[in-house]
Design a protein around this motif. Structure first.
Motif, mmCIF file in Angstrom:
data_model
loop_
_atom_site.group_PDB
_atom_site.id
_atom_site.type_symbol
_atom_site.label_atom_id
_atom_site.label_comp_id
_atom_site.label_asym_id
_atom_site.label_seq_id
_atom_site.Cartn_x
_atom_site.Cartn_y
_atom_site.Cartn_z
ATOM 1 N N GLN A 1 52.892 133.893 -6.145
ATOM 2 C CA GLN A 1 52.947 133.840 -4.671
ATOM 3 C C GLN A 1 53.998 132.828 -4.196
ATOM 4 O O GLN A 1 54.625 133.015 -3.145
ATOM 5 N N PHE A 2 54.202 131.771 -4.984
ATOM 6 C CA PHE A 2 55.240 130.796 -4.625
ATOM 7 C C PHE A 2 56.624 131.420 -4.789
ATOM 8 O O PHE A 2 57.492 131.274 -3.920
ATOM 9 N N ILE B 1 59.291 131.898 -1.766
ATOM 10 C CA ILE B 1 60.601 131.226 -1.754
ATOM 11 C C ILE B 1 61.728 132.270 -1.806
ATOM 12 O O ILE B 1 62.791 132.092 -1.203
ATOM 13 N N THR B 2 61.445 133.383 -2.476
ATOM 14 C CA THR B 2 62.437 134.454 -2.501
ATOM 15 C C THR B 2 62.559 135.097 -1.119
ATOM 16 O O THR B 2 63.656 135.403 -0.660
ATOM 17 N N ALA B 3 61.428 135.274 -0.455
ATOM 18 C CA ALA B 3 61.463 135.861 0.889
ATOM 19 C C ALA B 3 62.203 134.943 1.857
ATOM 20 O O ALA B 3 62.939 135.396 2.729
ATOM 21 N N ALA B 4 62.018 133.657 1.670
ATOM 22 C CA ALA B 4 62.646 132.704 2.580
ATOM 23 C C ALA B 4 64.136 132.552 2.309
ATOM 24 O O ALA B 4 64.917 132.284 3.221
ATOM 25 N N HIS B 5 64.527 132.717 1.048
ATOM 26 C CA HIS B 5 65.932 132.432 0.698
ATOM 27 C C HIS B 5 66.615 133.559 -0.054
ATOM 28 O O HIS B 5 67.724 133.381 -0.532
ATOM 29 N N ARG C 1 69.710 138.598 2.110
ATOM 30 C CA ARG C 1 69.768 138.771 3.561
ATOM 31 C C ARG C 1 71.043 139.465 4.010
ATOM 32 O O ARG C 1 71.071 140.092 5.028
ATOM 33 N N VAL C 2 72.089 139.338 3.226
ATOM 34 C CA VAL C 2 73.378 139.858 3.665
ATOM 35 C C VAL C 2 73.682 141.176 2.936
ATOM 36 O O VAL C 2 73.684 141.216 1.709
ATOM 37 N N ASN D 1 74.703 136.268 -1.193
ATOM 38 C CA ASN D 1 73.494 135.611 -0.684
ATOM 39 C C ASN D 1 73.456 134.127 -1.026
ATOM 40 O O ASN D 1 72.908 133.327 -0.271
ATOM 41 N N PHE E 1 75.592 132.772 1.625
ATOM 42 C CA PHE E 1 74.855 132.721 2.900
ATOM 43 C C PHE E 1 73.858 131.561 2.903
ATOM 44 O O PHE E 1 73.659 130.892 3.916
ATOM 45 N N ARG E 2 73.255 131.337 1.757
ATOM 46 C CA ARG E 2 72.298 130.237 1.661
ATOM 47 C C ARG E 2 72.988 128.892 1.914
ATOM 48 O O ARG E 2 72.438 127.997 2.541
ATOM 49 N N ARG F 1 76.763 134.986 8.244
ATOM 50 C CA ARG F 1 77.002 136.230 7.519
ATOM 51 C C ARG F 1 78.500 136.494 7.300
ATOM 52 O O ARG F 1 78.923 136.832 6.200
ATOM 53 N N PRO G 1 66.202 129.426 7.448
ATOM 54 C CA PRO G 1 66.032 130.784 6.945
ATOM 55 C C PRO G 1 65.864 131.757 8.091
ATOM 56 O O PRO G 1 65.127 131.476 9.043
ATOM 57 N N ALA G 2 66.567 132.875 8.008
ATOM 58 C CA ALA G 2 66.522 133.849 9.095
ATOM 59 C C ALA G 2 65.807 135.110 8.636
ATOM 60 O O ALA G 2 65.797 135.435 7.455
ATOM 61 N N VAL H 1 62.728 135.883 8.444
ATOM 62 C CA VAL H 1 61.564 135.677 7.584
ATOM 63 C C VAL H 1 60.328 135.540 8.463
ATOM 64 O O VAL H 1 60.387 134.965 9.550
ATOM 65 N N HIS I 1 56.209 131.021 5.303
ATOM 66 C CA HIS I 1 57.634 130.880 5.004
ATOM 67 C C HIS I 1 58.256 129.728 5.784
ATOM 68 O O HIS I 1 59.104 129.015 5.269
ATOM 69 N N LEU J 1 57.156 126.615 4.154
ATOM 70 C CA LEU J 1 57.887 126.437 2.895
ATOM 71 C C LEU J 1 59.318 125.976 3.180
ATOM 72 O O LEU J 1 59.821 125.049 2.534
ATOM 73 N N ALA J 2 59.940 126.629 4.170
ATOM 74 C CA ALA J 2 61.314 126.246 4.498
ATOM 75 C C ALA J 2 61.377 124.794 4.953
ATOM 76 O O ALA J 2 62.291 124.055 4.583
ATOM 77 N N LEU K 1 60.959 122.586 1.940
ATOM 78 C CA LEU K 1 62.187 122.587 1.125
ATOM 79 C C LEU K 1 63.277 121.748 1.783
ATOM 80 O O LEU K 1 64.040 121.053 1.106
ATOM 81 N N LEU L 1 66.012 126.382 -6.022
ATOM 82 C CA LEU L 1 66.422 127.718 -5.561
ATOM 83 C C LEU L 1 67.136 128.487 -6.671
ATOM 84 O O LEU L 1 66.938 129.694 -6.820
ATOM 85 N N PHE M 1 64.150 129.662 -9.005
ATOM 86 C CA PHE M 1 63.123 130.615 -8.573
ATOM 87 C C PHE M 1 63.633 131.709 -7.636
ATOM 88 O O PHE M 1 63.005 132.748 -7.532
ATOM 89 N N VAL M 2 64.745 131.493 -6.981
ATOM 90 C CA VAL M 2 65.314 132.564 -6.147
ATOM 91 C C VAL M 2 66.351 133.346 -6.932
ATOM 92 O O VAL M 2 66.345 134.564 -6.961
ATOM 93 N N LEU N 1 50.436 127.366 -1.814
ATOM 94 C CA LEU N 1 51.309 128.338 -2.501
ATOM 95 C C LEU N 1 51.408 128.043 -3.996
ATOM 96 O O LEU N 1 51.682 128.927 -4.796
#
Lengths: 150, 194
Positions: free
Chosen positions: A17-18, A22-26, A29-30, B48, B51-52, B57, B121-122, B124, B129, B132-133, B136, B148, B151-152, B191
């Motif tokens: 879930q974490f 964090i993936t949803a937040a970051h 998007r582009v 991305n 963008f981060r 964009r 963060p946009a 979201v 979230h 979390l943002a 972070l 990031l 995990f991202v 979380l």
């Protein structure tokens, strides 16, 4: 706690879930427009085609290029040697190669005999030794009245 | 007019079984198709990531182009000594700094990376979230960056170390400390509960 033990990179100790949050937040998007793709890929094709073109130029192995260079050098040297005028022929007694046998040649041979620096080329009378008799031969040649030399 | 992607070509690229190393070897011989596979494999990650960093964009798309043009100029003769994303990461980051400087024309404060790494963060959903943002954003840029990337972006610890040019132990330490902070934070500890 030891960080290395704690963070096994294959199984990060965080719940899914974490990671989802964090993936949803970051995360993604582009969206990239196809025009951007096309611009980049067109430049890539242009650049890489020139790379491929350069590679199509025949490249000889280095050893072959070296061998060709040696053959070329030998050919040039051969031609040069052939074209080079032959050295003028001098009388054996004309030690200083000035075109005539004179008393200076006799002196020159005398010096060589004295220094012991003698070779078969100075054996003027052909008796197998180089000594004062050979000097006499040169001197006699230098003072001949008929002008004939050699 | 926005052209639709050539889906057949995209699918073909995504199915290509060759490794990045093999594709780079092919691109070194002038194989543009191999470069295209590399581009499509890493494009979304690059844009991305940009963008981060940059939170814009259009600038992120500019950075995408600049990153792949920088990469393209390495051919022929490019030798990859780490994972491709580890190689691309510093380029993306530096190009983002340059793009943002150019866009804002501000004087250098020496804190460009700190500025870059805190875009809101946009798109979201709120609540979790947002919390979390916010949590972070409370981490240092260095700690957030490692978190990031892990995990991202899914980079391995070694890949992160290569990308950031820091020792593996430092990566582990930063990750450990970041997670510890988030576990203590009221906004995010749920979380992280197993």
């Amino acid at each position: 706690m030891n960080h290395g033990d704690y963070l096994d990179e294959r199984q990060p100790e965080v719940p899914q879930q974490f990671i989802d949050a964090i993936t949803a937040a970051h995360g993604q998007r582009v969206l990239v427009p196809t025009e951007v793709d096309a611009a980049i890929l067109d430049k890539a094709r242009e650049h890489l085609q020139s790379v491929a073109g350069k590679r199509r130029i025949i490249r000889f192995p280095r050893w072959l290029a070296a061998a060709a260079a040696v053959v070329l050098a030998a050919t040039v040297a051969g031609v040069w040697l052939q074209k080079r005028p032959a050295p003028p022929a001098f009388a054996r007694e004309d030690l200083d190669h000035n075109g005539r046998v004179d008393i200076l040649d006799a002196f020159a041979l005398a010096r060589k005999v004295q220094q012991g620096a003698v070779s078969a080329q100075f054996d003027m009378n052909g008796d197998g030794v180089v000594n004062s008799r050979d000097i006499d031969v040169v001197a006699a040649q230098a003072v001949r009245l008929d002008g004939k030399q050699g | 007019m926005v052209r639709l992607p050539d889906s057949a070509n995209v699918q073909e690229c995504s199915r290509d079984p060759r490794t990045d190393q093999e594709l780079i070897a092919a691109a070194n011989t002038g194989d543009a198709a191999a470069f295209e596979v590399l581009y499509r494999r890493h494009r979304d990650w690059v844009v991305n990531l940009a963008f981060r960093f940059i939170g814009d964009r259009d600038l992120a798309l500019d950075v995408l182009q600049d990153t792949f043009l920088y990469f393209l100029k390495k051919f022929p003769g490019f030798e990859l000594t780490c994972q491709l994303r580890s190689f691309l990461y510093p380029a993306v980051r530096n190009l983002c700094i340059a793009a943002r400087r150019k866009a804002e024309r501000h004087q250098s404060t020496g804190n460009e990376l700190e500025d870059l790494e805190a875009p809101p963060p946009a798109g979201v959903a709120p609540a979790a979230h947002e919390h979390l943002a916010a949590a972070l954003a409370g981490l240092s840029a260095e700690h957030r960056e490692v978190l990031l990337l892990r995990f991202v972006d899914g980079l391995s610890l070694n890949e992160i170390a290569d990308a950031l040019e820091i020792p593996l132990g430092t990566v582990k330490s930063r990750l450990h400390n970041s997670l510890a902070v988030l576990r203590r934070d009221e906004r995010t500890k749920k979380l992280l509960e197993q």
